[in-house]
Design an enzyme around this catalytic site. Structure first.
Site, PDB file in Angstrom:
ATOM      1  N   GLU A   1      15.802 -17.386 -10.827  1.00  0.00           N
ATOM      2  CA  GLU A   1      15.427 -15.997 -11.100  1.00  0.00           C
ATOM      3  C   GLU A   1      14.699 -15.882 -12.452  1.00  0.00           C
ATOM      4  O   GLU A   1      13.696 -15.170 -12.562  1.00  0.00           O
ATOM      5  CB  GLU A   1      16.682 -15.106 -11.064  1.00  0.00           C
ATOM      6  CG  GLU A   1      16.456 -13.660 -11.437  1.00  0.00           C
ATOM      7  CD  GLU A   1      15.365 -12.944 -10.629  1.00  0.00           C
ATOM      8  OE1 GLU A   1      14.964 -13.449  -9.576  1.00  0.00           O
ATOM      9  OE2 GLU A   1      14.900 -11.895 -11.093  1.00  0.00           O
TER      10      GLU A   1
ATOM     11  N   CYS B   1       0.856  -1.176   0.000  1.00  0.00           N
ATOM     12  CA  CYS B   1       0.000   0.000   0.000  1.00  0.00           C
ATOM     13  C   CYS B   1       0.897   1.231   0.000  1.00  0.00           C
ATOM     14  O   CYS B   1       1.986   1.221   0.566  1.00  0.00           O
ATOM     15  CB  CYS B   1      -0.944   0.111   1.204  1.00  0.00           C
ATOM     16  SG  CYS B   1      -2.069  -1.274   1.356  1.00  0.00           S
TER      17      CYS B   1
ATOM     18  N   LYS C   1      10.886 -14.497 -13.001  1.00  0.00           N
ATOM     19  CA  LYS C   1      10.532 -13.412 -13.945  1.00  0.00           C
ATOM     20  C   LYS C   1       9.463 -13.887 -14.919  1.00  0.00           C
ATOM     21  O   LYS C   1       8.526 -13.153 -15.228  1.00  0.00           O
ATOM     22  CB  LYS C   1      11.746 -12.951 -14.763  1.00  0.00           C
ATOM     23  CG  LYS C   1      12.767 -12.084 -14.118  1.00  0.00           C
ATOM     24  CD  LYS C   1      12.331 -10.709 -13.681  1.00  0.00           C
ATOM     25  CE  LYS C   1      11.811 -10.723 -12.287  1.00  0.00           C
ATOM     26  NZ  LYS C   1      12.713 -10.411 -11.229  1.00  0.00           N
TER      27      LYS C   1
ATOM     28  N   TRP D   1      -2.891  -2.531  -1.623  1.00  0.00           N
ATOM     29  CA  TRP D   1      -2.607  -3.940  -1.904  1.00  0.00           C
ATOM     30  C   TRP D   1      -3.361  -4.699  -0.816  1.00  0.00           C
ATOM     31  O   TRP D   1      -3.006  -4.640   0.354  1.00  0.00           O
ATOM     32  CB  TRP D   1      -1.108  -4.217  -1.836  1.00  0.00           C
ATOM     33  CG  TRP D   1      -0.751  -5.593  -2.296  1.00  0.00           C
ATOM     34  CD1 TRP D   1      -0.545  -6.000  -3.581  1.00  0.00           C
ATOM     35  CD2 TRP D   1      -0.533  -6.751  -1.471  1.00  0.00           C
ATOM     36  NE1 TRP D   1      -0.224  -7.342  -3.607  1.00  0.00           N
ATOM     37  CE2 TRP D   1      -0.217  -7.822  -2.334  1.00  0.00           C
ATOM     38  CE3 TRP D   1      -0.586  -6.989  -0.098  1.00  0.00           C
ATOM     39  CZ2 TRP D   1       0.061  -9.104  -1.868  1.00  0.00           C
ATOM     40  CZ3 TRP D   1      -0.315  -8.269   0.366  1.00  0.00           C
ATOM     41  CH2 TRP D   1      -0.001  -9.304  -0.512  1.00  0.00           C
TER      42      TRP D   1
ATOM     43  N   LYS E   1       5.426  -3.956  -5.400  1.00  0.00           N
ATOM     44  CA  LYS E   1       6.883  -3.947  -5.449  1.00  0.00           C
ATOM     45  C   LYS E   1       7.520  -3.962  -4.070  1.00  0.00           C
ATOM     46  O   LYS E   1       8.558  -4.561  -3.845  1.00  0.00           O
ATOM     47  CB  LYS E   1       7.348  -2.713  -6.207  1.00  0.00           C
ATOM     48  CG  LYS E   1       8.811  -2.781  -6.534  1.00  0.00           C
ATOM     49  CD  LYS E   1       9.184  -1.967  -7.718  1.00  0.00           C
ATOM     50  CE  LYS E   1      10.614  -2.195  -8.091  1.00  0.00           C
ATOM     51  NZ  LYS E   1      10.845  -3.489  -8.716  1.00  0.00           N
TER      52      LYS E   1
ATOM     53  N   ASN F   1      -1.165   2.005   5.926  1.00  0.00           N
ATOM     54  CA  ASN F   1      -0.366   0.937   5.327  1.00  0.00           C
ATOM     55  C   ASN F   1       0.155   0.074   6.469  1.00  0.00           C
ATOM     56  O   ASN F   1       0.746   0.606   7.409  1.00  0.00           O
ATOM     57  CB  ASN F   1       0.806   1.545   4.538  1.00  0.00           C
ATOM     58  CG  ASN F   1       1.830   0.501   4.141  1.00  0.00           C
ATOM     59  OD1 ASN F   1       1.495  -0.662   3.941  1.00  0.00           O
ATOM     60  ND2 ASN F   1       3.080   0.894   4.035  1.00  0.00           N
ATOM     61  N   GLY F   2      -0.090  -1.244   6.379  1.00  0.00           N
ATOM     62  CA  GLY F   2       0.368  -2.145   7.442  1.00  0.00           C
ATOM     63  C   GLY F   2      -0.756  -3.069   7.841  1.00  0.00           C
ATOM     64  O   GLY F   2      -1.738  -3.218   7.097  1.00  0.00           O
TER      65      GLY F   2
ATOM     66  N   ARG G   1       3.426   0.126  -5.205  1.00  0.00           N
ATOM     67  CA  ARG G   1       3.282  -0.515  -3.894  1.00  0.00           C
ATOM     68  C   ARG G   1       1.975  -1.296  -3.776  1.00  0.00           C
ATOM     69  O   ARG G   1       1.747  -1.990  -2.788  1.00  0.00           O
ATOM     70  CB  ARG G   1       3.325   0.542  -2.792  1.00  0.00           C
ATOM     71  CG  ARG G   1       4.617   1.339  -2.791  1.00  0.00           C
ATOM     72  CD  ARG G   1       4.580   2.380  -1.700  1.00  0.00           C
ATOM     73  NE  ARG G   1       4.586   1.760  -0.399  1.00  0.00           N
ATOM     74  CZ  ARG G   1       5.666   1.444   0.288  1.00  0.00           C
ATOM     75  NH1 ARG G   1       6.847   1.706  -0.210  1.00  0.00           N
ATOM     76  NH2 ARG G   1       5.585   0.878   1.463  1.00  0.00           N
TER      77      ARG G   1
ATOM     78  N   HIS H   1      14.726 -36.677  -9.907  1.00  0.00           N
ATOM     79  CA  HIS H   1      14.182 -37.111  -8.618  1.00  0.00           C
ATOM     80  C   HIS H   1      12.681 -36.807  -8.504  1.00  0.00           C
ATOM     81  O   HIS H   1      12.146 -36.800  -7.401  1.00  0.00           O
ATOM     82  CB  HIS H   1      14.958 -36.468  -7.463  1.00  0.00           C
ATOM     83  CG  HIS H   1      16.399 -36.898  -7.435  1.00  0.00           C
ATOM     84  ND1 HIS H   1      16.794 -38.171  -7.107  1.00  0.00           N
ATOM     85  CD2 HIS H   1      17.524 -36.229  -7.752  1.00  0.00           C
ATOM     86  CE1 HIS H   1      18.111 -38.268  -7.199  1.00  0.00           C
ATOM     87  NE2 HIS H   1      18.580 -37.095  -7.594  1.00  0.00           N
TER      88      HIS H   1
ATOM     89  N   GLU I   1       6.022 -14.107 -12.987  1.00  0.00           N
ATOM     90  CA  GLU I   1       5.423 -12.820 -12.627  1.00  0.00           C
ATOM     91  C   GLU I   1       4.892 -12.070 -13.825  1.00  0.00           C
ATOM     92  O   GLU I   1       3.858 -11.426 -13.744  1.00  0.00           O
ATOM     93  CB  GLU I   1       6.457 -11.859 -12.025  1.00  0.00           C
ATOM     94  CG  GLU I   1       7.255 -12.308 -10.918  1.00  0.00           C
ATOM     95  CD  GLU I   1       8.193 -11.210 -10.443  1.00  0.00           C
ATOM     96  OE1 GLU I   1       7.764 -10.405  -9.619  1.00  0.00           O
ATOM     97  OE2 GLU I   1       9.353 -11.170 -10.885  1.00  0.00           O
TER      98      GLU I   1
HETATM   99  C1  F6R Z   1      10.499 -10.015  -8.154  1.00  0.00           C
HETATM  100  C2  F6R Z   1      10.603  -9.069  -7.073  1.00  0.00           C
HETATM  101  C3  F6R Z   1      10.412  -9.549  -5.692  1.00  0.00           C
HETATM  102  C4  F6R Z   1      11.381  -8.831  -4.738  1.00  0.00           C
HETATM  103  C5  F6R Z   1      11.101  -9.237  -3.295  1.00  0.00           C
HETATM  104  C6  F6R Z   1      12.087  -8.590  -2.342  1.00  0.00           C
HETATM  105  O1  F6R Z   1      10.713  -9.431  -9.390  1.00  0.00           O
HETATM  106  O2  F6R Z   1      10.821  -7.903  -7.300  1.00  0.00           O
HETATM  107  O3  F6R Z   1      10.580 -10.919  -5.593  1.00  0.00           O
HETATM  108  O4  F6R Z   1      12.683  -9.166  -5.092  1.00  0.00           O
HETATM  109  O5  F6R Z   1       9.807  -8.836  -2.935  1.00  0.00           O
HETATM  110  O6  F6R Z   1      12.053  -7.205  -2.427  1.00  0.00           O
HETATM  111  P1  F6R Z   1      13.254  -6.305  -1.978  1.00  0.00           P
HETATM  112  O7  F6R Z   1      14.399  -6.589  -2.855  1.00  0.00           O
HETATM  113  O8  F6R Z   1      12.741  -4.913  -2.119  1.00  0.00           O
HETATM  114  O9  F6R Z   1      13.539  -6.661  -0.545  1.00  0.00           O
END
Ligand code: F6R
Length: 577
Positions: A455, A2, A459, A67, A572, A93-94, A28, A478, A462
């Site tokens: 990774e 949020c 990507k 969010w 994010k 937020n929280g 956010r 396995h 997402e």
């Molecule tokens: C994926 C992504 C998330 C963040 C994760 C940690 O693309 O962005 O998986 O990597 O939420 O966030 P930070 O790096 O801000 O602690």
């Protein structure tokens, strides 16, 4: 998650400014949004439309982008929330952990709730208290009564100022010309001012247009220093790119150069300090989540190869697996510097006298402030929710650190190698579009390409919503190999002709998989299903393969017409547990 914003201005300003600033926090969360400008209160489901503010003007206002945690993404659950008599309007937020208990007690006193959210109790609690006490005293009571995390902005009828409260959720005050702006992070106002005051836990402030007063949780006044901050603006504009994600990937070479330069110059003392801390510790434990966790896996791999005892833990599981004492160095990796699970892991480490260092992208963040030493990766603003350039800078920094311990690598040409890889975009796109035709994909690696496989899979998931698994090639047989069918795409990451991963790829090919390969074997360069990476160094291979994987994810998502920069259900900055 949020995002919240509040503005107190000396002169009238268009209410749409609240939404324009809120839009800078939309990464956010974007389930719903709403604002209150002291006359109008509007809430809507979905992404922010600044036109919703109409032609109204105001001198104070608060706004929120959500969010969803408690209660679905509906208009009723959208913020702001209002108390029964309309006297108190809040954004939050929280999570208020004891909201049920607080709600029951307020209901007994006659309060009727309009939403399913935990946040609404804040408005009712303040209204109830205001019947007997001034706002400042009611806020002191709130700090004593509420459990959980909160950054709250409250507008109270009869008071010109905005009341701002913080515990464990980020909140910052920016002092701009003729106005004070409260926000979840500095990006909300970094175009308007570079002067900010950061709230610490259990602090609140009463903020007017030209002045503000800070207090501790007992209501005792505290001195708060304004700080100058530096935050690059240029990079947050999409320009001609179709999506921020592509723009941010294409910025990687410049971001890598900027960071490496900084480590040799303005951040040299901090960089050397971290190397000394690592040398002086018996063991290193990285703590991180998501993409940052994958970068930390690379860090643990690189350091391990140089003989430094290191491991990494997903921050949300840290306390279940970490053995921390005063000789342990915890290195937190976080793009936002605000991830609640990481903050929680650091609290746990601190209780056990562990030493704490941080690698962050967002300056002045909570994680940075919890650490005795921190490095900035200087990737610049990431607007796309999926992290790309921050991951590359984290990974390059891990490699640069490992070089100090003897990892054989020249990091100076990483940026140039990424630029060379960009020339292969057409081939990468073709492979991505073939992967986009399937509902599942597997990415396999070994050793240092294992984190990269994970990774790339993240990507792909997402951004394109294709189910993708990134795994250790050795683990396939396995169990997971049972899922391989005719045509299932498998992307194999082959550094220096590693015979084991080549055999794993053959095993799936024999069962009908469509195998794609990222390799540094020059003999494979012209093959149709191959992306060739020009480096003989396996440390760099992993990073370059990750760039190729980011492009695969991007082009696959684009082919499928996904909302690439704002994937469903994500935010994010993950500031809840
Ligand atoms: C994926 C992504 C998330 C963040 C994760 C940690 O693309 O962005 O998986 O990597 O939420 O966030 P930070 O790096 O801000 O602690």
């Amino acid at each position: 998650m949020c995002g919240i914003i509040g503005i107190a201005s000396r002169t009238e300003f268009p209410s749409r400014v609240l939404l324009e600033r809120l839009k800078r926090l939309e990464y956010r969360g974007y389930d719903s949004y709403g604002f209150y400008d002291s006359r109008n209160l509007k809430k809507r489901v979905g992404g922010i439309d600044v036109e919703a503010a109409g032609r109204a003007t105001t001198r104070t206002g608060i706004a929120h982008t959500r969010w969803a945690t408690h209660g679905g993404a509906t208009e009723r659950n959208a913020h702001p929330h209002v108390s029964c008599d309309g006297r108190v309007v809040i954004v939050h937020n929280g999570i208020i952990e004891n909201h049920e208990e607080m709600r029951k007690s307020l209901e007994k006193k006659g309060h009727r709730f309009a939403s399913e959210t935990d946040s609404e109790v804040i408005a009712h609690f303040l209204e109830e208290g205001l019947k007997r006490k001034p706002a400042e005293a009611v806020i002191v009571d709130f700090f004593a009564a509420a459990a959980g995390s909160f950054a709250v902005l409250a507008a109270i009828k009869g008071r010109e100022e905005i009341f701002a409260l913080k515990r464990d959720s980020p909140l910052v005050l920016g002092a701009a010309d003729g106005m004070n702006i409260l926000a979840s992070d500095i990006y909300a106002f970094s175009d308007a001012t570079s002067r900010a005051a950061f709230f610490e836990n259990d602090e609140f402030a009463v903020v007017g247009a030209e002045s503000f007063r800070f207090f501790d949780r007992k209501g005792r006044p505290i001195e708060k220093a304004m700080r100058e901050f530096v935050w690059d603006q240029k990079e947050s504009v999409k320009r001609s790119h179709k999506h921020y994600m592509l723009k941010e990937i294409l910025e990687e070479p410049a971001a890598v150069e900027r960071m490496l330069f900084s480590m040799e110059n303005d951040q040299k003392a901090a960089f050397d300090g971290l190397i000394r801390l690592i040398r002086g510790s018996k063991k290193i434990i990285f703590a991180a989540c998501g993409t940052s966790y994958h970068a930390s896996l690379l860090g643990a791999y690189y350091l391990h190869r140089t003989g430094v005892e290191s491991q990494t833990l997903i921050a949300s599981e840290f306390r279940h697996y970490a053995n921390v004492d005063r000789d342990t160095l915890i290195i937190a990796l976080s793009q936002s510097g605000e991830t609640m699970d990481v903050i929680d892991a650091l609290k746990y480490a601190r209780e056990r006298s562990g030493r704490i260092a941080a690698v962050v992208n967002a300056p002045y963040s909570t994680i940075q402030r919890m650490s005795e030493l921190s490095l900035h990766i200087l990737a610049g603003q990431e607007v796309c929710v999926a992290s790309t350039k921050a991951f590359i800078n984290q990974a390059v920094l891990m490699l640069r650190i490992a070089r100090e311990f003897g990892f054989p690598v020249d990091t100076d040409n990483v940026a140039g190698k990424i630029r060379l890889l960009f020339r292969k975009k057409a081939r990468i796109r073709e492979i991505a579009e073939r992967i986009a035709a399937s509902k599942d994909a597997y990415i396999i690696g070994r050793g240092l390409t294992y984190p990269v496989a994970r990774e790339i899979a993240l990507k792909i998931k997402e951004t394109s919503y294709i189910h993708a698994e990134g795994m250790m090639g050795g683990e396939l047989k396995h169990g997971t190999i049972a899922l391989i069918e005719d045509g299932t795409p498998v992307l194999s990451l082959v550094s220096n002709n590693d015979p084991d991963i080549i055999s794993n790829a053959r095993e799936v090919e024999a069962r009908g998989a469509q195998v794609f390969t990222i390799t540094n074997d020059g003999r494979m360069e012209r093959k149709r299903n191959v992306i060739h990476i020009e480096t003989g160094n396996d440390g760099k291979f992993g990073i370059l393969a990750a760039v190729a994987g980011q492009l695969i994810a991007y082009y696959a998502a684009d082919k499928l017409g996904r909302p690439i920069d704002k994937p469903r259900n994500l935010a994010k900055s993950v500031t809840v547990k």
